[in-house]
Design a protein around this motif. Structure first.
Motif, short mmCIF file in Angstrom:
data_model
loop_
_atom_site.label_atom_id
_atom_site.label_comp_id
_atom_site.label_asym_id
_atom_site.label_seq_id
_atom_site.Cartn_x
_atom_site.Cartn_y
_atom_site.Cartn_z
N UNK A 139 -3.11 -4.38 5.76
CA UNK A 139 -3.81 -4.55 4.36
C UNK A 139 -5.01 -4.18 4.51
N UNK A 140 -5.93 -4.12 3.34
CA UNK A 140 -7.15 -3.62 3.19
C UNK A 140 -8.25 -4.47 3.99
N UNK A 141 -9.05 -3.94 4.88
CA UNK A 141 -9.81 -4.64 5.91
C UNK A 141 -9.27 -4.78 7.12
N UNK A 142 -7.93 -4.73 7.36
CA UNK A 142 -7.24 -5.10 8.53
C UNK A 142 -6.69 -3.78 9.34
N UNK A 143 -7.26 -2.54 8.92
CA UNK A 143 -6.89 -1.24 9.58
C UNK A 143 -7.20 -1.10 11.15
N UNK A 144 -8.16 -2.03 11.56
CA UNK A 144 -8.21 -1.76 12.84
C UNK A 144 -7.90 -2.92 13.83
#
Length: 453
Positions: A229-234
């Motif tokens: 999800x957006x913001x959890x790519x890392x």
């Protein structure tokens, strides 16, 4: 002793030469039914043919056991050589750090401590494997303890300078993350299927021992969200256990926190939602794993903490991968979506590939393969193609089979790659970075995948 011989003598006595029989020991008479009966009196000394056969079998078993132990010793020797080389490198790093501690930040100290704990676990593992306690192992333990004390002392020097370096490191890290995002945009192959399949796998990248810092946590898995999800790519995730039971997961905001074992969230599965096996993944901010009762595929939403499950009636609990029991459902994700693989009794233990419809959490389609699950080490999906692996030897794994769900084509392959240690229980492909993530006997291991363009 008297034996009654009818027409022919037993082969067990054939070793006694006829000329050694005394005539007084052989008599003949006519039986009630008219048959000729010979009465032979043989000496008590008998050739122990059954004992010789038993000794031959014992000798074969001993030779096999010796060969197995020799192979183990060769493997342990190789591991010990690698260990000693890494320890020498670590000693050099500590000496450099001791001479100029102001140029290092907290992360460097923590990484050194992690490596020292790993070395301690390796020494313990070698001692258990060799079933030995010697001055060599005691000396290694003492050396590791002394190096840990040095690292702890050095970290206390000049906190102000370390804080300045930490701030500069944070700036540099932000720039590197921006460069990484640009690199992902520049590379058009990430997330696409502009190739005709896997042609090779890189050498293993051994990250570190699991977050529990224990070599007994041999069951588990790790990796990244395959559809973040957006913001959890890392974000990274990890689950590790000392048995096939699945009861909690840990989430880390980025790679650094993953290495430092600093989780921002952990999920303890409630009673009734425990799982088994190790072939779970994180996909679309949800964890997919195998539920115990009822036997089913289960889903945990990481944002809402909501649970759900679906029973697959034809999926069997009798068939697992070769390295571990209870791995009945194997979840996978690729560029085409979410999958689950299992064996059925109707297919006589052969792997079945099923496409999961994510909105309904149901089975969208199925494909039957010709690979027996119990002969495979693991399997994963890439661009709608299933790849199955098997063991070649202690240090080598092989991708030996593929099935294309688009065409129904099966292929027999021989793509070999190196293992860090012999056993592993989780192997999954991640389309967001085109890497394989393996949980190899308690260690985090990853591979780059090479494709034919």
């Amino acid at each position: 002793m008297m034996l009654l011989l009818l027409l022919v003598l037993s082969p067990a006595w054939a070793w006694i030469p006829v000329e050694d029989w005394e005539s007084g020991n052989v008599t003949a008479s006519l039986g009630e039914s008219g048959q000729c009966v010979c009465h032979v009196y043989l000496p008590d000394t008998m050739f122990p043919a059954d004992r010789v056969e038993h000794m031959q079998q014992v000798t074969k078993d001993l030779m096999l056991e010796v060969e197995i132990q020799i192979n183990k010793m060769v493997s342990y020797k190789g591991k010990l050589e690698i260990f000693l080389g890494e320890l020498k490198n670590l000693t050099t790093r500590v000496l450099i750090l001791e001479s100029d501690p102001d140029n290092y930040i907290k992360l460097d100290f923590e990484l050194l401590r992690i490596e020292l704990r790993e070395f301690e676990a390796l020494v313990s593992q070698l001692r258990e494997s060799l079933n030995s306690s010697s001055p060599v192992f005691d000396s290694l333990y003492s050396e590791i303890h002394n190096m840990t004390l040095i690292v702890n002392q050095l970290e206390t020097y000049d906190k102000s300078n370390l804080e300045l370096v930490r701030i500069e490191f944070a700036k540099l890290q932000k720039k590197l993350e921006e460069c990484q995002k640009e690199a992902d945009i520049i590379n058009p192959d990430i997330g696409n299927c502009n190739h005709t399949g896997i042609t090779g796998v890189s050498r293993p990248m051994v990250v570190q021992l699991n977050a529990h810092l224990s070599s007994s946590y041999t069951f588990g898995g790790w990796g990244k969200d395959s559809k973040p999800a957006r913001g959890y790519e890392s974000m990274y995730w990890y689950g590790g256990y000392s048995s096939p039971s699945v009861y909690n997961f840990y989430l880390y905001s980025n790679y650094d926190n993953f290495i430092l074992r600093s989780a921002f969230k952990d999920h303890d599965l409630p009673n009734g939602w425990y799982g088994t096996g190790n072939n779970y993944i994180v996909h679309g901010n949800a964890i997919y794993y195998q539920k115990n009762s009822p036997f089913s595929m289960s889903k945990l939403n990481l944002t809402t903490s909501k649970y759900d499950y679906r029973v697959i009636p034809q999926a069997s609990q009798k068939f697992s991968y070769i390295y571990s029991d209870y791995q009945n459902m194997d979840f996978a994700a690729d560029e085409n979506g979410l999958w689950v693989m299992y064996a059925t009794e109707e297919a006589k233990g052969k792997l079945v590939i099923a496409k999961i419809d994510e909105p309904s959490f149901g089975i969208e389609n199925e494909w039957s393969t010709n690979v027996y699950k119990q002969l495979a080490s693991n399997a994963f999906m890439v661009c709608g193609v299933m790849y199955a692996t098997r063991s070649v030897d202690l240090n080598t794994e092989e991708i030996f089979y593929s099935y294309d769900t688009k065409t129904g084509e099966e292929r027999h392959l021989s793509i070999q790659f190196e293992k860090f240690q012999e056993n592993y229980v989780n192997l999954d492909y991640n389309p967001s970075d085109q890497k394989l993530y393996m949980y190899n006997n308690g260690y985090y291991v990853s591979y780059n995948v090479k494709f034919k363009n």
